[in-house]
Design an enzyme around this catalytic site. Structure first.
Site, PDB file in Angstrom:
ATOM      1  N   GLU A 130      12.346 -18.549   2.873  1.00  0.00           N
ATOM      2  CA  GLU A 130      11.433 -17.535   2.318  1.00  0.00           C
ATOM      3  C   GLU A 130      10.915 -18.041   0.979  1.00  0.00           C
ATOM      4  O   GLU A 130      11.690 -18.423   0.118  1.00  0.00           O
ATOM      5  CB  GLU A 130      12.168 -16.196   2.176  1.00  0.00           C
ATOM      6  CG  GLU A 130      11.435 -15.133   1.378  1.00  0.00           C
ATOM      7  CD  GLU A 130      10.024 -14.832   1.869  1.00  0.00           C
ATOM      8  OE1 GLU A 130       9.836 -14.522   3.052  1.00  0.00           O
ATOM      9  OE2 GLU A 130       9.078 -14.928   1.050  1.00  0.00           O
TER      10      GLU A 130
ATOM     11  N   GLY B  52      12.218  -9.358   2.801  1.00  0.00           N
ATOM     12  CA  GLY B  52      11.684  -8.033   3.162  1.00  0.00           C
ATOM     13  C   GLY B  52      10.201  -8.092   3.490  1.00  0.00           C
ATOM     14  O   GLY B  52       9.663  -7.174   4.094  1.00  0.00           O
ATOM     15  N   GLY B  53       9.537  -9.175   3.045  1.00  0.00           N
ATOM     16  CA  GLY B  53       8.134  -9.393   3.397  1.00  0.00           C
ATOM     17  C   GLY B  53       7.202  -8.280   2.941  1.00  0.00           C
ATOM     18  O   GLY B  53       7.487  -7.567   1.970  1.00  0.00           O
TER      19      GLY B  53
ATOM     20  N   CYS C 193       6.483  -5.443   4.393  1.00  0.00           N
ATOM     21  CA  CYS C 193       7.063  -4.111   4.591  1.00  0.00           C
ATOM     22  C   CYS C 193       7.821  -3.638   3.346  1.00  0.00           C
ATOM     23  O   CYS C 193       7.560  -2.572   2.811  1.00  0.00           O
ATOM     24  CB  CYS C 193       8.002  -4.158   5.801  1.00  0.00           C
ATOM     25  SG  CYS C 193       8.981  -2.678   6.000  1.00  0.00           S
TER      26      CYS C 193
ATOM     27  N   LYS D  31       5.745   4.536   0.988  1.00  0.00           N
ATOM     28  CA  LYS D  31       6.469   5.776   1.271  1.00  0.00           C
ATOM     29  C   LYS D  31       7.163   6.292   0.020  1.00  0.00           C
ATOM     30  O   LYS D  31       7.317   7.502  -0.158  1.00  0.00           O
ATOM     31  CB  LYS D  31       7.471   5.581   2.406  1.00  0.00           C
ATOM     32  CG  LYS D  31       6.903   5.961   3.746  1.00  0.00           C
ATOM     33  CD  LYS D  31       6.019   4.923   4.397  1.00  0.00           C
ATOM     34  CE  LYS D  31       4.547   5.075   4.244  1.00  0.00           C
ATOM     35  NZ  LYS D  31       3.781   3.951   4.832  1.00  0.00           N
TER      36      LYS D  31
ATOM     37  N   GLU E 151     -15.756   4.588   5.779  1.00  0.00           N
ATOM     38  CA  GLU E 151     -15.319   3.994   7.048  1.00  0.00           C
ATOM     39  C   GLU E 151     -16.546   3.524   7.826  1.00  0.00           C
ATOM     40  O   GLU E 151     -17.518   4.247   7.981  1.00  0.00           O
ATOM     41  CB  GLU E 151     -14.508   5.020   7.848  1.00  0.00           C
ATOM     42  CG  GLU E 151     -14.222   4.655   9.292  1.00  0.00           C
ATOM     43  CD  GLU E 151     -13.495   3.330   9.500  1.00  0.00           C
ATOM     44  OE1 GLU E 151     -12.503   3.057   8.805  1.00  0.00           O
ATOM     45  OE2 GLU E 151     -13.956   2.542  10.366  1.00  0.00           O
TER      46      GLU E 151
ATOM     47  N   ALA F 105       5.680  -3.544  11.407  1.00  0.00           N
ATOM     48  CA  ALA F 105       7.024  -4.052  11.103  1.00  0.00           C
ATOM     49  C   ALA F 105       7.951  -3.910  12.305  1.00  0.00           C
ATOM     50  O   ALA F 105       8.696  -4.845  12.645  1.00  0.00           O
ATOM     51  CB  ALA F 105       7.603  -3.291   9.903  1.00  0.00           C
TER      52      ALA F 105
ATOM     53  N   HIS G   2      16.266  24.942  18.056  1.00  0.00           N
ATOM     54  CA  HIS G   2      15.392  25.877  17.343  1.00  0.00           C
ATOM     55  C   HIS G   2      15.991  26.165  15.980  1.00  0.00           C
ATOM     56  O   HIS G   2      17.210  26.328  15.888  1.00  0.00           O
ATOM     57  CB  HIS G   2      15.284  27.174  18.149  1.00  0.00           C
ATOM     58  CG  HIS G   2      14.440  28.199  17.472  1.00  0.00           C
ATOM     59  ND1 HIS G   2      13.058  28.081  17.371  1.00  0.00           N
ATOM     60  CD2 HIS G   2      14.775  29.364  16.853  1.00  0.00           C
ATOM     61  CE1 HIS G   2      12.585  29.132  16.725  1.00  0.00           C
ATOM     62  NE2 HIS G   2      13.597  29.923  16.395  1.00  0.00           N
TER      63      HIS G   2
HETATM   64  P1  NAI Z   1      -6.662  -1.100   9.998  1.00  0.00           P
HETATM   65  O1  NAI Z   1      -7.059  -2.076  11.010  1.00  0.00           O
HETATM   66  O2  NAI Z   1      -5.633  -0.058  10.286  1.00  0.00           O
HETATM   67  O3  NAI Z   1      -7.967  -0.304   9.486  1.00  0.00           O
HETATM   68  C1  NAI Z   1      -9.066  -0.919   8.890  1.00  0.00           C
HETATM   69  C2  NAI Z   1     -10.220   0.078   8.925  1.00  0.00           C
HETATM   70  O4  NAI Z   1     -11.290  -0.459   8.164  1.00  0.00           O
HETATM   71  C3  NAI Z   1     -10.743   0.318  10.339  1.00  0.00           C
HETATM   72  O5  NAI Z   1     -10.851   1.705  10.557  1.00  0.00           O
HETATM   73  C4  NAI Z   1     -12.113  -0.373  10.319  1.00  0.00           C
HETATM   74  O6  NAI Z   1     -13.052   0.255  11.164  1.00  0.00           O
HETATM   75  C5  NAI Z   1     -12.499  -0.252   8.850  1.00  0.00           C
HETATM   76  N1  NAI Z   1     -13.428  -1.264   8.387  1.00  0.00           N
HETATM   77  C6  NAI Z   1     -13.453  -2.577   8.720  1.00  0.00           C
HETATM   78  N2  NAI Z   1     -14.439  -3.210   8.036  1.00  0.00           N
HETATM   79  C7  NAI Z   1     -15.025  -2.272   7.254  1.00  0.00           C
HETATM   80  C8  NAI Z   1     -16.078  -2.304   6.295  1.00  0.00           C
HETATM   81  N3  NAI Z   1     -16.718  -3.439   6.008  1.00  0.00           N
HETATM   82  N4  NAI Z   1     -16.422  -1.156   5.666  1.00  0.00           N
HETATM   83  C9  NAI Z   1     -15.766   0.010   5.943  1.00  0.00           C
HETATM   84  N5  NAI Z   1     -14.770   0.091   6.824  1.00  0.00           N
HETATM   85  C10 NAI Z   1     -14.383  -1.035   7.474  1.00  0.00           C
HETATM   86  O7  NAI Z   1      -6.239  -1.962   8.711  1.00  0.00           O
HETATM   87  P2  NAI Z   1      -5.463  -1.548   7.414  1.00  0.00           P
HETATM   88  O8  NAI Z   1      -5.550  -0.090   7.161  1.00  0.00           O
HETATM   89  O9  NAI Z   1      -5.949  -2.473   6.364  1.00  0.00           O
HETATM   90  O10 NAI Z   1      -3.947  -1.878   7.788  1.00  0.00           O
HETATM   91  C11 NAI Z   1      -3.588  -3.223   8.086  1.00  0.00           C
HETATM   92  C12 NAI Z   1      -2.408  -3.289   9.026  1.00  0.00           C
HETATM   93  O11 NAI Z   1      -1.250  -2.774   8.428  1.00  0.00           O
HETATM   94  C13 NAI Z   1      -2.648  -2.514  10.300  1.00  0.00           C
HETATM   95  O12 NAI Z   1      -2.313  -3.313  11.403  1.00  0.00           O
HETATM   96  C14 NAI Z   1      -1.736  -1.332  10.183  1.00  0.00           C
HETATM   97  O13 NAI Z   1      -1.270  -0.891  11.438  1.00  0.00           O
HETATM   98  C15 NAI Z   1      -0.613  -1.860   9.303  1.00  0.00           C
HETATM   99  N6  NAI Z   1      -0.041  -0.749   8.558  1.00  0.00           N
HETATM  100  C16 NAI Z   1       0.812   0.109   9.183  1.00  0.00           C
HETATM  101  C17 NAI Z   1       1.312   1.204   8.511  1.00  0.00           C
HETATM  102  C18 NAI Z   1       2.180   2.163   9.239  1.00  0.00           C
HETATM  103  O14 NAI Z   1       2.706   1.828  10.299  1.00  0.00           O
HETATM  104  N7  NAI Z   1       2.359   3.403   8.726  1.00  0.00           N
HETATM  105  C19 NAI Z   1       0.990   1.460   7.098  1.00  0.00           C
HETATM  106  C20 NAI Z   1       0.038   0.536   6.570  1.00  0.00           C
HETATM  107  C21 NAI Z   1      -0.433  -0.534   7.269  1.00  0.00           C
END
Ligand code: NAI
Length: 449
Positions: free
Chosen positions: A33, A38-39, A41, A50, A196, A305, A428
């Site tokens: 590493e 922990g990378g 996450c 969180k 978005e 993760a 419940h």
């Molecule tokens: P994401 O892929 O979830 O979302 C990126 C968003 O940006 C999409 O809705 C897309 O349409 C939009 N987008 C793309 N280019 C754009 C632009 N030029 N202008 C405006 N909107 C645009 O990616 P995100 O949120 O960066 O997360 C990255 C990774 O991390 C994902 O794979 C996600 O699943 C993971 N992650 C998971 C979490 C969890 O499990 N709770 C928490 C945070 C991240």
């Protein structure tokens, strides 16, 4: 370095769990590493977000619900103390990873793996990585296009270094990171605008989930602009001016780019293994090169993760001569927005449901526990096969729904029918009762609506 049977490169959740399981199987394993165990996450993702969310939720609850719940209290955000809580959470998770690696006898190498003359080497130690097998678990980093890469613009990596609460924040991308950050910062008092590119927030979730989340975020005064992207960001005296594709522009003190992540791997790796969007592998996570595996975000498939960890354990068992597998067709997804979201399996899109499937939607307002929490917004939608009543998917939005998803995940993977899940009594008053209520709805006899 001394030769090992397996060298795992990358100490995130995928690499760490892979190395621990290999050690548990009695093999000689080293993990390499370059920065923190922990990378993403632990250090820049799940854990710090969180931790921040917990503070933001507590503050937001006192401000917006205290009076209704009969609590009179003054509250103010102490950002330095809040960030201490974040740092403590990171450190405890980081130390936890190292503790477990040590406990199971994994050799820990704090160095950077590089490619030198077509061979895997350690940068500082200046020696070759000697291993029968290599597992690449080098993860991902935020994606930021040139046009948005302006000095001072944040990615999710920068958020956890903040010393003052931003006055206003433009978030580009309403995916998982975008909506979680919008929730945190708006709860803490920052004026948030969310842009978005697609026509709805969290566009990969069920269409009704996007709609409800959007309404709830608007109620919290988050400005949401969909079907729009940012063309250019310019630095100003007070922060940034961002010009949008709809010819408008937005002034904000801070900008966060959250438009996805890209895989990270040592320079020159493309000369050793096949890389397209990410490192290409077969179903056993083996690259085109014998004895080199790749797991987690670096494959640029599902960047989660828990998926990285499942892939790491699969490879570990394989390398230890054991048979193991896990359900790959679908995976549970959770979003810590307000309200929370969780989903798995089939989702309803703009085109409706695929043929042969039926759904039932049960409102959170009819759940007893949600009422006592004063968090009535939300619903459960469960999808099943019409002919067989086998469960195919579920989407939840509401309080604590990230904790109730696994029942449906298991049901889908084990091909259980609605009736089979209904044999279990749901306690419940809990949010989990919404699963029972929705399944009863699918059977045509909902008791509570
Ligand atoms: P994401 O892929 O979830 O979302 C990126 C968003 O940006 C999409 O809705 C897309 O349409 C939009 N987008 C793309 N280019 C754009 C632009 N030029 N202008 C405006 N909107 C645009 O990616 P995100 O949120 O960066 O997360 C990255 C990774 O991390 C994902 O794979 C996600 O699943 C993971 N992650 C998971 C979490 C969890 O499990 N709770 C928490 C945070 C991240």
């Amino acid at each position: 370095m001394n030769k090992v049977e397996v060298a795992v490169i990358g100490g995130g959740p995928g690499g760490t769990d892979c190395a621990i399981r290999i050690a548990q199987r009695g093999k000689k394993v080293a993990i390499i590493e370059k920065k923190y165990f922990g990378g993403t996450c632990t250090n820049w993702g799940c854990i710090p977000t969180k931790a921040m969310m917990t503070s933001a939720h507590l503050y937001g609850n006192i401000i917006s619900k205290g009076k209704r719940l009969g609590i009179k209290a003054q509250a103010e955000v102490d950002i330095k103390a809040l960030m201490k809580h974040v740092k403590r959470s990171i450190l405890s998770s980081r130390k936890g990873s190292e503790f477990l690696l040590n406990k199971y006898g994994v050799e820990i190498i704090k160095d950077e793996a590089i490619i030198k003359n077509g061979k895997f080497c350690l940068k500082n130690d200046d020696s070759e990585i000697l291993a029968d097998n290599i597992v690449l678990a080098t993860g991902s980093a935020p994606k930021i296009p040139e046009s948005l890469n302006v000095e001072g613009v944040w990615t999710s990596d920068d958020v956890f270094e903040l010393e003052e609460l931003p006055e206003s924040l433009l978030i580009i991308g309403a995916g998982v990171i975008g909506v979680e950050m919008a929730t945190i910062f708006s709860s803490l008092g920052t004026k948030v605008t969310l842009i978005e590119f697609m026509n709805r927030v969290v566009p990969f979730e069920d269409i009704d989930i996007s709609q409800l989340l959007e309404n709830e975020m608007r109620k919290k005064k988050i400005e949401i602009i969909t079907g729009t992207s940012v063309n250019e960001i310019r630095k100003t005296d007070n922060g940034f001016n961002s010009s949008l594709s709809n010819n408008k522009s937005i002034e904000s003190s801070h900008v966060l780019v959250a438009i996805g992540r890209k895989p990270v791997y040592p320079d020159g790796l493309e000369k050793i293994v096949k890389i397209e969007k990410g490192i290409e592998t077969d179903n056993n996570f083996l690259t085109n090169e014998k004895n080199i595996y790749a797991i987690g975000d670096v494959r640029a498939k599902v960047m989660l993760a828990h998926v990285a960890s499942a892939e790491g354990v699969f490879v570990a068992e394989k390398l230890s001569g054991k048979n193991s597998d896990y359900y790959r067709e679908n995976w549970p997804g959770v979003i810590f927005s307000e309200p929370e979201i969780s989903s798995t399996g089939v989702k309803e899109t703009e085109k409706g449901l695929p043929d042969g499937l039926i759904k039932f939607v049960f409102p959170m307002a009819a759940n007893g526990r949600a009422n006592t929490l004063a968090e009535r917004e939300g619903f459960a939608k469960i999808i099943a096969e019409k002919d067989t009543m086998i469960i195919k998917g579920a989407s939840f939005i509401g309080p604590f729904v990230t904790d109730i998803l696994m029942e449906i995940e298991l049901a889908i993977n084990e091909k259980l029918t609605v009736g089979e899940v209904l044999k279990s009594i749901h306690p419940h008053p809990t949010i989990s009762e919404i699963v029972k209520d929705t399944l009863e709805g699918l059977e045509g006899t909902p008791l509570h609506i």
